[in-house]
Enzyme design. Sequence first.
Site, PDB file in Angstrom:
ATOM      1  N   THR A 383       0.908  -1.126   0.000  1.00  0.00           N
ATOM      2  CA  THR A 383       0.000   0.000   0.000  1.00  0.00           C
ATOM      3  C   THR A 383       0.948   1.176   0.000  1.00  0.00           C
ATOM      4  O   THR A 383       2.143   0.998   0.128  1.00  0.00           O
ATOM      5  CB  THR A 383      -0.878  -0.089   1.270  1.00  0.00           C
ATOM      6  OG1 THR A 383      -1.781  -1.194   1.137  1.00  0.00           O
ATOM      7  CG2 THR A 383      -1.706   1.145   1.546  1.00  0.00           C
ATOM      8  N   ASP A 425     -11.080  -7.534   0.318  1.00  0.00           N
ATOM      9  CA  ASP A 425     -11.229  -6.939   1.659  1.00  0.00           C
ATOM     10  C   ASP A 425     -12.669  -7.043   2.174  1.00  0.00           C
ATOM     11  O   ASP A 425     -12.940  -6.720   3.328  1.00  0.00           O
ATOM     12  CB  ASP A 425     -10.769  -5.480   1.660  1.00  0.00           C
ATOM     13  CG  ASP A 425      -9.273  -5.368   1.932  1.00  0.00           C
ATOM     14  OD1 ASP A 425      -8.664  -6.365   2.355  1.00  0.00           O
ATOM     15  OD2 ASP A 425      -8.711  -4.281   1.715  1.00  0.00           O
ATOM     16  N   SER A 455      -8.118  -1.470   6.568  1.00  0.00           N
ATOM     17  CA  SER A 455      -7.360  -1.248   7.812  1.00  0.00           C
ATOM     18  C   SER A 455      -6.493   0.003   7.712  1.00  0.00           C
ATOM     19  O   SER A 455      -5.707   0.275   8.621  1.00  0.00           O
ATOM     20  CB  SER A 455      -6.449  -2.449   8.094  1.00  0.00           C
ATOM     21  OG  SER A 455      -7.216  -3.613   8.276  1.00  0.00           O
TER      22      SER A 455
HETATM   23  N1  GLY Z   1      -6.273  -3.473   1.283  1.00  0.00           N
HETATM   24  C1  GLY Z   1      -5.841  -3.403   2.621  1.00  0.00           C
HETATM   25  C2  GLY Z   1      -6.688  -2.527   3.439  1.00  0.00           C
HETATM   26  O1  GLY Z   1      -7.370  -1.676   2.911  1.00  0.00           O
HETATM   27  O2  GLY Z   1      -6.715  -2.690   4.621  1.00  0.00           O
END
Ligand code: GLY
Length: 573
Positions: A383, A425, A455
């Site tokens: 991310t 998710d 998250s």
């Molecule tokens: N794709 C990981 C999150 O949004 O937590």
Amino acid sequence: MPKTNFQSLLLLFLVFLWGNSCKKTAPAFDYQATKTFAADSAAVVSPHPLATRVGLEILKKGGNAVDAAVAVQFALAVVYPRAGNIGGGGFMVIRTGDGEAAALDYREKAPMAASRDMYLDSRGNVIDGLSTIGHLAAGVPGTVAGLFEAHRRYGRIQDMKELIQPAVELAEKGFRISATEADRLNGFQEGFRKYNEAPNPFIKDAFQPGDLMVQEKLAATLKQIRDRGKAGFYEGPVAEAIVAEIQSGNGIMTLEDLRQYASQWRDPVIGQYGEYRVISMPPSSSGGIALLQMLKMVEPYPLHEYGFHSARAVHLMVEAERRAYADRAEHLGDSDFYDVPRDSMLSDAYLRARMASFDAGQATVSDSILAGNFKLLKESFETTHTSVVDAGGNAVSVTTTLNSNYGCKVWVDGAGFFLNNEMDDFSAKPGVPNQFGLVGAEANAIQPGKRMLSSMTPTIVEKGGELFLVLGAPGGSTIITAVFQVFINVAEFGMSLEEAVNAGRFHHQWLPDAILIEDNAFPDSTRQALEAMGHSFNIVGRMAVIKAIQRLPDGRLQGVGDPRNPDDDAGGY
Ligand code: GLY
């Protein structure tokens, strides 16, 4: 001179000449990552030096923190393709210099043709891989809409074109890929080849650090966005290319899904921890609520007396983490679709009651809190997070993602970017874990147009009413506990920001009922004491990767990137 010595010297000289000629032909990196930087006026910390540079250039041209953050996001879509994106989504928390707080949700949405059981087989079992790889894994991208909306409301540089142009140039002229990026690109070739056809800038037998990455199709797409605004992505040729790509696989996203996508301003989650005021992201991210829950659960205890990584401190923090993640699984989802009991979850009375079962000498068994299933984390954490503070004290904490490395591995052939695999998710089936081992239930069930629970925890902290800390991270389910621990390291254990970020981390997410720790995260004595209390451990390579800025007592800004990502880069002036 004896002959042998002369020969040795000659050899050395030849080696020297050869080394120098290699240096001349080796690809020249025009960037280098800096992990810590103390700035007088403004700072940017991002996952890539070229993106940090773009952010600083925008600030120096008179842009504010939001302008810089927007430009950094577009740059990351080029130079950090494993997670930087226009094919994904994210969250932005803003605190203006005069203390106004805002939170923007541009998380992806389920396409309108999505359905609750779309990843289940005829016997009701989750079909492995369907929500993580390939065309059906993609949610409707939110990044472009979010960046335009953030700029519309808070930007200072009038013309958004100026914020997109640096990304256009990076895509068109190319950039030298880092060693980490080369390594990732080589590691994901199988997926790329399965879902895409050459020619494609990401398909190659062996990437080397320093290879020039030119992305002509992405440059053309960025120009569409630069020249036509949000519609340059959500309508017209780019949208048509996305849908053509989706239809070439088993995807369900339509032109109407793209046309309808809009980002959403939310009320930030705000809570007090001692003298600190914590501002973070509400649903559709679980980050802010879970972070505040953990902080409130540990607040009554003298953590600073227990000491950093003492068994008492780790045990207390783990028990808070366990309880927050159990609540996450049951109660958190997109608040536009599910009545999230936000105030109740954050009430002092509830959190006191939640810790009533806390035993200072004994691990709580997760199944005694709520029932569920488990499996281990199996995806790497990719991310992006960027923290920015400008000279006017405006601060931005922004986290954005494709979910896995290179999302669902589908590269939109007609438009030059990867699509996310964010549908994973959602809770595909109650109690069945996703790729992060997270379980969910009704609150996070799939519905058309709904945002999947995240998250991501972009966070800003005030101290005494002034800006104190801007932080966030990539790292899947470990993001929330990393933000929690870095803040506690600074606030309770008196660490510098660099020490706090670099310190080993641990993570408990209720299920699996084990503490994940980085190798050598804490001393054997702590580990043995925790085992004696009933805790067990799983070792993981690394946890979330923090990027943070602290306002120091003398007013300077300390930016820190995380050594866990070699490309993390802090800069300022
Ligand atoms: N794709 C990981 C999150 O949004 O937590």
